[in-house]
Enzyme design. Sequence first.
Site, PDB file in Angstrom:
ATOM      1  N   SER A   1      -9.769   1.949   3.069  1.00 38.46           N
ATOM      2  CA  SER A   1      -8.899   2.711   2.213  1.00 38.46           C
ATOM      3  C   SER A   1      -7.897   1.862   1.419  1.00 38.46           C
ATOM      4  O   SER A   1      -7.324   2.346   0.445  1.00 38.46           O
ATOM      5  CB  SER A   1      -8.115   3.720   3.066  1.00 38.46           C
ATOM      6  OG  SER A   1      -7.232   3.053   3.935  1.00 38.46           O
TER       7      SER A   1
ATOM      8  N   LYS B   1       0.856  -1.185   0.000  1.00 38.73           N
ATOM      9  CA  LYS B   1       0.000   0.000   0.000  1.00 38.73           C
ATOM     10  C   LYS B   1       0.895   1.240   0.000  1.00 38.73           C
ATOM     11  O   LYS B   1       1.937   1.248   0.674  1.00 38.73           O
ATOM     12  CB  LYS B   1      -0.882  -0.028   1.258  1.00 38.73           C
ATOM     13  CG  LYS B   1      -1.924   1.088   1.331  1.00 38.73           C
ATOM     14  CD  LYS B   1      -2.798   0.927   2.583  1.00 38.73           C
ATOM     15  CE  LYS B   1      -3.874   1.999   2.655  1.00 38.73           C
ATOM     16  NZ  LYS B   1      -4.739   1.850   3.866  1.00 38.73           N
TER      17      LYS B   1
ATOM     18  N   SER C   1     -10.044  -0.401   7.179  1.00 40.06           N
ATOM     19  CA  SER C   1      -9.433  -0.216   5.859  1.00 40.06           C
ATOM     20  C   SER C   1      -8.712  -1.425   5.278  1.00 40.06           C
ATOM     21  O   SER C   1      -8.323  -1.399   4.112  1.00 40.06           O
ATOM     22  CB  SER C   1      -8.450   0.960   5.894  1.00 40.06           C
ATOM     23  OG  SER C   1      -9.134   2.178   5.891  1.00 40.06           O
TER      24      SER C   1
END
Lengths: 484, 95
Positions: A151, A76, A175
């Site tokens: 997210s 990420k 997330s």
Amino acid sequence: MHNQTLKALSEALANGQVSSEELTRHYLERIAQHDPQLNSFITVTQEQAMTQARAADQHRAAGKATPLTGIPIAHKDIFCTQGVKTSCASRMLDNFIAPYDATVVAQLAAAGVVTLGKTNMDEFAMGSSNETSFYGPVNNPWDTDYVPGGSSGGSAAAVAARLAPAATGTDTGGSIRQPASLCGITGLKPTYGRVSRWGMIAFASSLDQAGPMTQTAEDAALLLNAMAGFDHRDSTSTDIEVPDFTADLNRPLDGLRIGLPKEFFDQGLDAEVGAVVQAAIAQYEKLGATLVDIELPNTHLSIPAYYVVAPAEASSNLSRYDGVRFGYRCADPMDLEDLYKRSRGEGFGDEVKRRILIGTYALSAGYYDAYYLKAQKARRLIKNDFDAAFQQVDVIMGPTSPNAGFKLGEKAADPVSMYLSDIYTISVNMAGLPGISIPAGMSQGRPVGLQIIGNYFDEARLLNVAHRYQQETDWHAQLPAAFA
Amino acid sequence: MALHKDDVLKIAHLARLQLAEDEIPATTERLTSILGLIEQLQAAPTEGVAPMAHPTDAIQRLRDDQVTETNQREAYQQIAPAVEDGLYLVPKVIE
């Protein structure tokens, strides 16, 4: 090759059936071919990946391989990666080349993992749909009109479409788990303090936690083995022994006590999603578990308390982006205040600005007791509910998300309705507990996740419980037809 | 509580965040709706409840007062918008 789990790829590498160089090239080709439909990557580190893959093959030839040596994964874009752009999906950090590796990145690299690139996400991890990214939204591989969740939406979409065998994510309010649910993969949020936050761009420091996003619980265990551990550079890291998370995966579930909180099955839950979750729970009964009705009566406080604690901490953490030392700087500042205000006003997107403003308000003179202190007390009530529940049960189960996702743009104009979709995940962050989402079925062609919540530092049991289910079902092995 | 434009501008100033004129109405409306959500907290029975800052109530660790880091100024200033002689450059603060 991309239909294989990380575990199977690890065995293929160990047996010499494939080299890391071949494997890495295969995934880079898949990213080049398929990511234009998904936008799941912000940066693809092609050359570096091939260099790392060749080094991994040499390591293996020298007899120094770990189970992860030569496995390509994606990070990420919230994790600092030395020499590689680390944007947190913000214009503010569009020009930021991290000068060091996050502990998670360094530990995985030390285990021999190859980095394919950096995945898309909501800006500064603030969002549940991946629509707040400066680099544009990510599409759900199961239906590209739908959001992948957020997210960690890029990581979830990339793993679901098998553009990477696994990825890292972070979870402040859901997330990792919510996008895992919406994309049909396995996502584990460890206990707060289990995985180092050092080098992970801070959003809400008392809630942020990194974890693996994978096809299976077994894969998550393999990655967590390399990610977890005490880190003196993270001031809230917990100095506790890290077990081998793969050791107990096959333990039988006879006598396992599963708590079903009535607050997780109320009128806010979509009927089809509820039916999928009930079917998964029935499967656990067949595996020998017993069901216990429990109550978590302060669940309704978790979203209001979160939207004080998280923005307050974010407003403090994001004060470092001032246009002076790194990141975006506005053109032709008139004076220092103008430099601060315009750099921040132009560098941050709308959702990030809203959260900074809410947090600033909650922490401003005269409001601290009514908001931040009150929210911290509510947090204690939420934690106490879980503590009481874990006196009676070993794990808690329910849905990860109240529905099987929503369309791109559907909630973009109404932040509060987006916030409410995190009702089942946020309380877990507020308490600091570990939670995992695993694929448990489909609703209208899109995946539905089962959430399993464990007691503090009981990730091994969560992974065991998830793994046994995955031995009996194949939801985790399904992949969207367009990416087969 | 409903926020007004002046409240939003004051908070934005505290946050050193410039809002464009056309951003202000929507920002005001959305912040008001978020505060409405947060307002539900006020009904929570928190009397005598200890605030929670860390899930396992850990306290701040201390380390020995020894130098452990090396100077990496040059590496870290490579990403700066403007530097000179090891210093960060900003517009003149004092005329």
